[in-house]
Design a protein around this motif. Structure first.
Motif, PDB file in Angstrom:
ATOM      1  N   UNK A 121      64.951  41.247  30.716  1.00  0.00           N
ATOM      2  CA  UNK A 121      63.938  40.623  31.774  1.00  0.00           C
ATOM      3  C   UNK A 121      63.652  39.362  31.151  1.00  0.00           C
ATOM      4  N   UNK A 122      63.681  38.934  29.749  1.00  0.00           N
ATOM      5  CA  UNK A 122      63.590  37.430  29.211  1.00  0.00           C
ATOM      6  C   UNK A 122      64.488  36.602  29.849  1.00  0.00           C
ATOM      7  N   UNK A 123      65.837  37.054  29.855  1.00  0.00           N
ATOM      8  CA  UNK A 123      66.895  36.216  30.774  1.00  0.00           C
ATOM      9  C   UNK A 123      66.612  35.986  32.037  1.00  0.00           C
ATOM     10  N   UNK A 124      66.049  36.949  32.757  1.00  0.00           N
ATOM     11  CA  UNK A 124      65.669  36.664  34.100  1.00  0.00           C
ATOM     12  C   UNK A 124      64.370  35.863  34.313  1.00  0.00           C
ATOM     13  N   UNK A 125      63.918  35.454  33.244  1.00  0.00           N
ATOM     14  CA  UNK A 125      63.057  34.507  33.215  1.00  0.00           C
ATOM     15  C   UNK A 125      61.561  34.847  33.687  1.00  0.00           C
ATOM     16  N   UNK A 126      61.228  36.039  33.387  1.00  0.00           N
ATOM     17  CA  UNK A 126      59.877  36.503  33.953  1.00  0.00           C
ATOM     18  C   UNK A 126      58.754  35.581  33.357  1.00  0.00           C
ATOM     19  N   UNK A 127      57.970  34.722  34.156  1.00  0.00           N
ATOM     20  CA  UNK A 127      57.268  33.501  33.963  1.00  0.00           C
ATOM     21  C   UNK A 127      56.046  34.163  33.405  1.00  0.00           C
ATOM     22  N   UNK A 128      55.477  33.285  32.515  1.00  0.00           N
ATOM     23  CA  UNK A 128      53.949  33.430  31.944  1.00  0.00           C
ATOM     24  C   UNK A 128      52.986  33.960  32.730  1.00  0.00           C
ATOM     25  N   UNK A 129      53.092  33.339  34.015  1.00  0.00           N
ATOM     26  CA  UNK A 129      52.059  33.503  35.034  1.00  0.00           C
ATOM     27  C   UNK A 129      51.952  34.997  35.218  1.00  0.00           C
ATOM     28  N   UNK A 130      53.268  35.568  35.602  1.00  0.00           N
ATOM     29  CA  UNK A 130      53.488  36.656  36.171  1.00  0.00           C
ATOM     30  C   UNK A 130      52.939  37.694  35.034  1.00  0.00           C
ATOM     31  N   UNK A 131      53.620  37.526  33.604  1.00  0.00           N
ATOM     32  CA  UNK A 131      53.047  38.314  32.609  1.00  0.00           C
ATOM     33  C   UNK A 131      51.348  38.392  32.315  1.00  0.00           C
ATOM     34  N   UNK A 132      50.793  37.413  32.694  1.00  0.00           N
ATOM     35  CA  UNK A 132      49.464  37.113  32.532  1.00  0.00           C
ATOM     36  C   UNK A 132      48.783  37.957  33.615  1.00  0.00           C
ATOM     37  N   UNK A 133      49.342  37.968  34.962  1.00  0.00           N
ATOM     38  CA  UNK A 133      48.659  38.722  35.929  1.00  0.00           C
ATOM     39  C   UNK A 133      48.894  40.157  35.609  1.00  0.00           C
ATOM     40  N   UNK A 134      50.029  40.443  35.109  1.00  0.00           N
ATOM     41  CA  UNK A 134      50.403  41.982  34.555  1.00  0.00           C
ATOM     42  C   UNK A 134      49.375  42.556  33.786  1.00  0.00           C
ATOM     43  N   UNK A 135      49.238  41.527  32.551  1.00  0.00           N
ATOM     44  CA  UNK A 135      48.449  41.919  31.564  1.00  0.00           C
ATOM     45  C   UNK A 135      46.829  42.166  32.267  1.00  0.00           C
ATOM     46  N   UNK A 136      46.287  41.234  33.096  1.00  0.00           N
ATOM     47  CA  UNK A 136      44.926  41.280  33.691  1.00  0.00           C
ATOM     48  C   UNK A 136      44.954  42.463  34.512  1.00  0.00           C
ATOM     49  N   UNK A 137      45.919  43.051  35.009  1.00  0.00           N
ATOM     50  CA  UNK A 137      45.818  44.299  36.015  1.00  0.00           C
ATOM     51  C   UNK A 137      45.763  45.373  34.995  1.00  0.00           C
ATOM     52  N   UNK A 138      46.438  45.582  33.663  1.00  0.00           N
ATOM     53  CA  UNK A 138      46.279  46.527  32.906  1.00  0.00           C
ATOM     54  C   UNK A 138      44.921  46.410  32.355  1.00  0.00           C
ATOM     55  N   UNK A 139      44.377  45.306  31.999  1.00  0.00           N
ATOM     56  CA  UNK A 139      43.310  45.427  31.444  1.00  0.00           C
ATOM     57  C   UNK A 139      42.051  46.037  32.402  1.00  0.00           C
ATOM     58  N   UNK A 140      42.163  45.593  33.620  1.00  0.00           N
ATOM     59  CA  UNK A 140      41.412  45.908  34.342  1.00  0.00           C
ATOM     60  C   UNK A 140      41.462  47.234  34.733  1.00  0.00           C
TER      61      UNK A 140
END
Length: 191
Positions: free
Chosen positions: A18-37
């Protein structure tokens, strides 16, 4: 033991892919926001979404710098600069600037976009009576309504792009034709 090693290897391989695939920081932050929500952690969700939107603005700020035209013949241009304000500061937004100069004159071009503060200028620009009362003169830049204001020997030209970006040029009245040429050379599609 071998089963544990195999599970760890597969887990490491999956996470590195997943790191090689280049998952962006933006998508990681949105995913984290969803989990926090989902966990009811609203403050953390807001912080992650603010972080993601700031990263997106930074990326857009870099793209916006490409809209500035090259220096006209006999002129030079400094590197374009962009700054990003988060939503907590003036509602967010992007500003970018580039300075053009020759041996005797200087022209500053500024772009501002994605800011709620631009609504007031938009309303003024759509009202020719207000422009005339403020001492401005109407003109057209790339087919768009623009305002020229002269204070002493200093000229300011302002207009809005179709996407709502405010473009401002400042310089000496003696270089009005160069200012207008620069304004007409801005790549509005990159805003």
């Amino acid at each position: 033991m071998k089963l544990l090693q195999k599970a760890l290897f597969i887990g490491l391989l999956s996470s590195s892919m997943s790191l090689i695939a280049g998952e962006s920081e933006v998508l990681q932050a949105v995913d984290a926001a969803s989990k926090h929500y989902e966990a009811g952690e609203l403050s953390q969700a807001i912080a992650q979404l603010d972080y993601a939107s700031t990263l997106i603005r930074q990326e857009k700020g870099e793209q916006v710098k490409l809209a500035f035209p090259a220096a006209p013949a006999g002129w030079q241009a400094e590197d374009a600069e962009a700054e990003v304000a988060g939503a907590a500061m003036f509602g967010g937004g992007i500003s970018a600037s580039r300075n053009y100069y020759n041996d005797e004159q200087r022209i500053e071009m500024q772009l501002m976009m994605d800011s709620p503060m631009l609504q007031a200028f938009s309303m003024m620009l759509s009202n020719p009576s207000m422009i005339a009362m403020s001492g401005g003169k109407l003109t057209k830049i790339q087919g768009l309504q623009a305002v020229q204001k002269l204070e002493g020997d200093q000229l300011e030209i302002q207009f809005l792009s179709p996407t709502g970006a405010m473009i401002t040029l400042n310089g000496d009245k003696a270089v009005q034709s160069t200012m207008l040429a620069l304004a007409n050379a801005i790549d509005l599609k990159k805003l």
